[in-house]
Scaffold this motif. Sequence first.
Motif, short mmCIF file in Angstrom:
data_model
loop_
_atom_site.label_atom_id
_atom_site.label_comp_id
_atom_site.label_asym_id
_atom_site.label_seq_id
_atom_site.Cartn_x
_atom_site.Cartn_y
_atom_site.Cartn_z
N GLU A 107 0.77 -1.45 -0.46
CA GLU A 107 0.06 -0.02 -0.05
C GLU A 107 1.07 1.21 -0.12
N ASP A 108 1.90 1.75 0.62
CA ASP A 108 2.58 2.91 0.57
C ASP A 108 3.24 2.81 -0.87
N GLU A 109 3.83 1.49 -1.22
CA GLU A 109 4.36 1.81 -2.80
C GLU A 109 3.26 2.43 -3.75
N LEU A 110 1.92 1.76 -3.36
CA LEU A 110 1.21 2.59 -4.11
C LEU A 110 0.51 3.46 -4.10
N ARG A 111 0.75 4.37 -3.26
CA ARG A 111 0.42 5.46 -3.06
C ARG A 111 1.13 6.38 -3.31
N ALA A 112 2.45 5.88 -3.02
CA ALA A 112 3.75 6.82 -3.54
C ALA A 112 3.17 6.69 -5.40
N ARG A 113 2.91 5.79 -5.94
CA ARG A 113 3.07 5.68 -7.62
C ARG A 113 1.86 7.18 -7.73
N PHE A 114 0.69 6.86 -6.93
CA PHE A 114 -0.09 7.80 -7.61
C PHE A 114 0.39 9.98 -6.39
N GLU A 115 1.13 9.76 -5.26
CA GLU A 115 1.72 10.74 -5.27
C GLU A 115 2.33 11.54 -6.31
N ALA A 116 3.56 10.97 -7.02
CA ALA A 116 4.50 11.03 -8.16
C ALA A 116 3.53 11.51 -9.25
N VAL A 117 2.40 11.10 -9.50
CA VAL A 117 1.64 12.10 -10.58
C VAL A 117 0.59 12.95 -10.67
N GLY A 118 1.07 12.84 -9.11
CA GLY A 118 -0.29 14.75 -8.68
C GLY A 118 -1.29 13.81 -8.47
N ALA A 119 -1.56 12.57 -7.98
CA ALA A 119 -3.59 11.98 -7.80
C ALA A 119 -3.64 11.90 -7.04
N PRO A 120 -4.84 12.37 -5.67
CA PRO A 120 -5.19 12.00 -4.66
C PRO A 120 -4.84 11.07 -4.44
N ALA A 121 -4.28 10.29 -3.27
CA ALA A 121 -4.72 9.16 -2.47
C ALA A 121 -5.74 8.76 -2.95
N PRO A 122 -5.34 7.09 -3.42
CA PRO A 122 -6.46 6.42 -3.44
C PRO A 122 -7.06 5.48 -2.21
N THR A 123 -8.07 5.09 -2.20
CA THR A 123 -7.83 3.93 -1.71
C THR A 123 -7.94 2.46 -1.58
N ILE A 124 -7.23 1.99 -1.17
CA ILE A 124 -7.00 0.04 -1.54
C ILE A 124 -8.00 -1.00 -0.63
N VAL A 125 -8.38 -1.47 -0.84
CA VAL A 125 -9.43 -2.40 -0.52
C VAL A 125 -9.11 -3.72 -0.85
N GLU A 126 -9.32 -5.04 0.38
CA GLU A 126 -8.77 -5.95 0.04
C GLU A 126 -10.18 -6.98 0.19
N ALA A 127 -10.27 -7.05 -1.11
CA ALA A 127 -12.21 -7.90 -1.56
C ALA A 127 -11.41 -8.81 -2.93
N ASP A 128 -12.08 -9.82 -2.18
CA ASP A 128 -12.57 -10.55 -3.14
C ASP A 128 -13.02 -10.63 -3.94
N ALA A 129 -13.11 -10.60 -5.77
CA ALA A 129 -15.03 -10.35 -6.03
C ALA A 129 -15.13 -11.30 -6.68
N SER A 130 -15.30 -12.76 -5.60
CA SER A 130 -16.09 -13.78 -6.25
C SER A 130 -16.59 -13.21 -5.00
#
Length: 271
Positions: free
Chosen positions: A47-70
Amino acid sequence: MILRNDLKGKAVIVTGGTAGIGLATGLMFGKYGAHVYLTHRWGSADEDELRARFEAVGAPAPTIVEADASQDEDTEALMQAVRRDHDAVFALISNVSFAHVSKSHEDLDKKSFLRSLGYSAWPFVGYLQAIRETFGRWPRYAVGMSSRGPEYFLPGYDFVAASKTVMETLCRYLTADLLSEDVRINILRANPVETASLEATFGPDFVPFCKKYYSEGWFIHPDEVAAAALALCSGLMDGVKGQILLLDRGLGFADNVVRLFSARERHGLSF
């Protein structure tokens, strides 16, 4: 890209959004200010790496949810998480694809087939229904991620292709059923996308071999798929509904044995 729709603060759900095509799509929407919800399963995301990726492109922090689609209970928990901050879902990007890869017809079985459908086809409908039930309205846009499997032979891809075919069919039927509703449902069918998932499916030698002996341009970059998804949700393509859109850079026109024959000397092929 100049958008007609203002995405700032809008809720966008990207299933399977922490890697590959899903992550590229989440970043693309985030660049335009969307509040992106990325789903994953089995603790597979840093999650830290993902938020850093969003920050690097000037995007708002994402909400990361563990959710099994099935799993219905995971879907419900995701909907409630979105509802805490939003009164509607702007776009659903259904990207999860998990299916049995066969070695021969002998290892095809009913259980694996149903599991493949449960992950790679049904969530496209199930998430739409959950959004409608939770928010009292459909998302304005829904985009399903497909592949060339339904029309293009890929070894071991039996159940993946079957699942994608079901999803594509449901896209058309849902569109016909919901013509009077404010929702635009489409599918992106892309040539193979060079991701870790592709390597896991076909092995580490697949991409280098194809680039050397076939065509490097055959592979689509995740950002290209993401840009197409954004375009469908931009407000500039609102007349497009119930379509299966092919992303192949136009290579399909030249994808034949004559082109391979004409390039035989370059590849050192002989008879």
